[in-house]
Design an enzyme around this catalytic site. Structure first.
Site, PDB file in Angstrom:
ATOM      1  CB  ALA A  17      -0.728  -0.075   1.301  1.00  0.00           C
ATOM      2  N   GLY A  38       0.708  -5.046   0.933  1.00  0.00           N
ATOM      3  CA  GLY A  38      -0.337  -4.889   0.025  1.00  0.00           C
ATOM      4  C   GLY A  38      -0.085  -5.659  -1.167  1.00  0.00           C
ATOM      5  CD  GLU A  91      -2.224  -7.529   3.065  1.00  0.00           C
ATOM      6  OE1 GLU A  91      -2.162  -6.251   2.515  1.00  0.00           O
ATOM      7  OE2 GLU A  91      -2.746  -7.779   3.955  1.00  0.00           O
ATOM      8  CD  GLU A 125       1.842  -5.510   5.585  1.00  0.00           C
ATOM      9  OE1 GLU A 125       2.525  -6.450   6.036  1.00  0.00           O
ATOM     10  OE2 GLU A 125       0.939  -5.481   4.766  1.00  0.00           O
TER      11      GLU A 125
HETATM   12  N1  CAA Z   1       4.751   3.346  -0.633  1.00  0.00           N
HETATM   13  C1  CAA Z   1       5.144   4.429  -1.125  1.00  0.00           C
HETATM   14  N2  CAA Z   1       6.202   4.669  -1.659  1.00  0.00           N
HETATM   15  C2  CAA Z   1       6.993   3.459  -1.925  1.00  0.00           C
HETATM   16  C3  CAA Z   1       6.380   2.284  -1.384  1.00  0.00           C
HETATM   17  C4  CAA Z   1       5.320   2.022  -0.655  1.00  0.00           C
HETATM   18  N3  CAA Z   1       4.959   0.902  -0.024  1.00  0.00           N
HETATM   19  N4  CAA Z   1       7.628   1.368  -1.592  1.00  0.00           N
HETATM   20  C5  CAA Z   1       8.709   2.105  -2.320  1.00  0.00           C
HETATM   21  N5  CAA Z   1       8.160   3.484  -2.534  1.00  0.00           N
HETATM   22  C6  CAA Z   1       8.968   4.290  -3.096  1.00  0.00           C
HETATM   23  C7  CAA Z   1      10.133   4.838  -2.198  1.00  0.00           C
HETATM   24  O1  CAA Z   1       9.695   5.882  -1.200  1.00  0.00           O
HETATM   25  C8  CAA Z   1      10.728   5.399  -3.471  1.00  0.00           C
HETATM   26  O2  CAA Z   1      10.433   6.725  -3.753  1.00  0.00           O
HETATM   27  P1  CAA Z   1      11.484   8.152  -3.924  1.00  0.00           P
HETATM   28  O3  CAA Z   1      12.357   7.703  -4.940  1.00  0.00           O
HETATM   29  O4  CAA Z   1      10.481   9.108  -4.024  1.00  0.00           O
HETATM   30  O5  CAA Z   1      12.185   8.079  -2.375  1.00  0.00           O
HETATM   31  C9  CAA Z   1      10.968   4.642  -4.529  1.00  0.00           C
HETATM   32  O6  CAA Z   1       9.519   3.747  -4.145  1.00  0.00           O
HETATM   33  C10 CAA Z   1      11.906   3.419  -4.573  1.00  0.00           C
HETATM   34  O7  CAA Z   1      11.941   2.914  -3.288  1.00  0.00           O
HETATM   35  P2  CAA Z   1      13.449   2.701  -2.450  1.00  0.00           P
HETATM   36  O8  CAA Z   1      14.435   3.748  -2.857  1.00  0.00           O
HETATM   37  O9  CAA Z   1      13.156   2.265  -1.130  1.00  0.00           O
HETATM   38  O10 CAA Z   1      14.112   1.390  -3.313  1.00  0.00           O
HETATM   39  P3  CAA Z   1      14.847   0.154  -2.736  1.00  0.00           P
HETATM   40  O11 CAA Z   1      15.291  -0.602  -3.748  1.00  0.00           O
HETATM   41  O12 CAA Z   1      16.005   0.914  -1.731  1.00  0.00           O
HETATM   42  O13 CAA Z   1      13.879  -0.345  -1.644  1.00  0.00           O
HETATM   43  C11 CAA Z   1      11.752  -1.721  -0.982  1.00  0.00           C
HETATM   44  C12 CAA Z   1      12.594  -1.268  -2.272  1.00  0.00           C
HETATM   45  C13 CAA Z   1      12.648  -2.869  -0.212  1.00  0.00           C
HETATM   46  C14 CAA Z   1      10.660  -2.324  -1.590  1.00  0.00           C
HETATM   47  C15 CAA Z   1      11.433  -0.564  -0.254  1.00  0.00           C
HETATM   48  O14 CAA Z   1      11.088   0.577  -1.000  1.00  0.00           O
HETATM   49  C16 CAA Z   1      10.532  -0.500   0.897  1.00  0.00           C
HETATM   50  O15 CAA Z   1      10.824  -1.282   1.922  1.00  0.00           O
HETATM   51  N6  CAA Z   1       9.206  -0.366   0.636  1.00  0.00           N
HETATM   52  C17 CAA Z   1       8.015  -0.347   1.603  1.00  0.00           C
HETATM   53  C18 CAA Z   1       7.559  -2.162   1.648  1.00  0.00           C
HETATM   54  C19 CAA Z   1       6.499  -1.756   2.416  1.00  0.00           C
HETATM   55  O16 CAA Z   1       6.736  -2.026   3.912  1.00  0.00           O
HETATM   56  N7  CAA Z   1       5.280  -2.308   2.085  1.00  0.00           N
HETATM   57  C20 CAA Z   1       4.130  -2.460   3.164  1.00  0.00           C
HETATM   58  C21 CAA Z   1       3.068  -1.093   3.032  1.00  0.00           C
HETATM   59  S1  CAA Z   1       1.965  -1.144   4.201  1.00  0.00           S
HETATM   60  C22 CAA Z   1       0.700  -2.347   3.778  1.00  0.00           C
HETATM   61  O17 CAA Z   1       1.036  -2.688   2.291  1.00  0.00           O
HETATM   62  C23 CAA Z   1      -0.498  -2.436   4.340  1.00  0.00           C
HETATM   63  C24 CAA Z   1      -1.349  -3.282   3.818  1.00  0.00           C
HETATM   64  O18 CAA Z   1      -1.484  -4.608   4.374  1.00  0.00           O
HETATM   65  C25 CAA Z   1      -2.264  -3.125   2.680  1.00  0.00           C
END
Ligand code: CAA
Length: 307
Positions: free
Chosen positions: A95, A156, A159, A179
């Protein structure tokens, strides 16, 4: 070189859907901001998530467009099955955290304090909109859905893949429910569907630690049906082939089979078996059953009319 096997190495290209998908999508009439839509086979709708800069993070606009595309597929009699995919780098990284981060819910504070602060508005917003409830549109599809996963399928994203009927993974795929690292829990079915798929102990370990698993581990644990050969686009190519095979069958039987398998999640064994038998009996009223069995007896390929 085949469109499906062209190799790209730059990060920008890995983030974006491959060229052949962008080209196919230009030929489609409906325009989306966050999706590419194409018909690699007349009977298959390929939906490609296309928010490359955010690793296909699932914001409201993207979810709304997925639902529009699914409605389009469900209402088009030519389409027999749907493939959902992302880029090489990310199926979907969860998400959209930036969109979610200011949502508040503060049940621990007193009612008096809540109504004096803006928090009450946020509680109402999250609660009244039943935040995340509408994500499950894909689970109500009657037509089969296949997730073709490369790269990150986190939170998400994992999911969303689990809401599909079949998951195929490329060797690069990474699955996880991180999460807990954000101070929340999975909210779009992760605690339930992951547990059904891989069992309690493994689901607990992933959800409580937030660690990821590889495609190979996901296959060994039964989260995905299989890991598909190496190379860009291979998982999409394979998913489209599976979708085409499904679409070539009698669609009434396909939908009945999907309904019966899904019922196994809801019903006790005895009820499930009864439902299966009733669906089985009802298929003898279809032309496709007559055609399928006659074609077998006549040693020819059946021509299903979905009637
Ligand atoms: N939401 C918003 N933006 C996201 C995102 C997310 N879930 N995942 C990645 N991005 C964005 C980053 O902020 C970044 O944007 P900027 O360039 O503007 O800074 C861009 O995508 C690239 O990401 P990274 O620079 O972080 O890339 P990376 O290769 O270093 O890492 C990653 C990749 C490991 C996937 C890391 O981005 C990450 O950990 N993302 C979040 C994953 C996460 O926690 N997901 C769960 C979300 S909560 C949820 O989903 C609730 C539910 O149950 C529905």
């Amino acid at each position: 070189m085949s469109l499906f096997t062209t190799k790209f190495t730059s990060r920008v290209v890995l983030n974006s859907p491959p060229f052949y998908l962008r080209k196919m999508a230009r030929n489609m009439s409906t325009h989306y901001q966050n999706l590419l839509i194409s018909r690699p086979d007349p009977a298959v709708l390929l939906i490609t998530l296309n928010r490359p800069k955010a690793l296909n993070a699932l914001n409201k606009a993207l979810i709304t467009e997925i639902h529009q595309a699914l409605d389009q597929a469900e209402n088009d009699p030519e389409i027999g099955s749907i493939v959902l995919t992302g880029s090489e780098r990310a199926f979907a990284a969860g998400a959209d955290i930036k969109e979610m981060k200011d949502k508040k819910c503060t049940p621990a504070i007193s009612h008096e304090k809540m109504i004096l602060t803006n928090d009450v508005i946020s509680v109402a917003e999250v609660y009244k909109s039943d935040f995340l409830h509408d994500w499950s549109r894909i689970t109500r599809m009657r037509k089969p859905t296949i997730a073709a996963v490369s790269g990150y399928a986190l939170g998400g994203g994992c999911e969303l893949a689990m809401m599909c009927d079949i998951i195929l993974a490329s060797p690069t795929a990474v699955f996880g429910q991180p999460e807990i690292n954000l101070g929340i829990i999975p909210g779009a079915g992760g605690t339930q569907r992951l547990t059904h798929a891989i069992g309690k102990s493994r689901a607990m370990e992933l959800i409580l630690t937030g660690r990821d698993i590889t495609a190979q581990m996901a296959e060994a644990w039964g989260l995905v049906s299989r890991v598909v050969g190496d190379g860009e686009g291979e998982v999409v190519k394979e998913a489209v082939q599976v979708a085409s095979t499904i679409a070539s069958k009698g669609q009434i039987a396909i939908q009945a089979a999907k309904e019966a398998v899904n019922a196994s999640y809801q019903l006790q064994l005895e009820e499930g078996l009864r439902l299966e038998r009733r669906l089985f009996h009802s298929l003898f009223a279809t032309k496709d059953q007559k055609e399928g069995m006659t074609a077998f007896a006549e040693k020819r390929k059946p021509v299903f009319t979905h009637l």
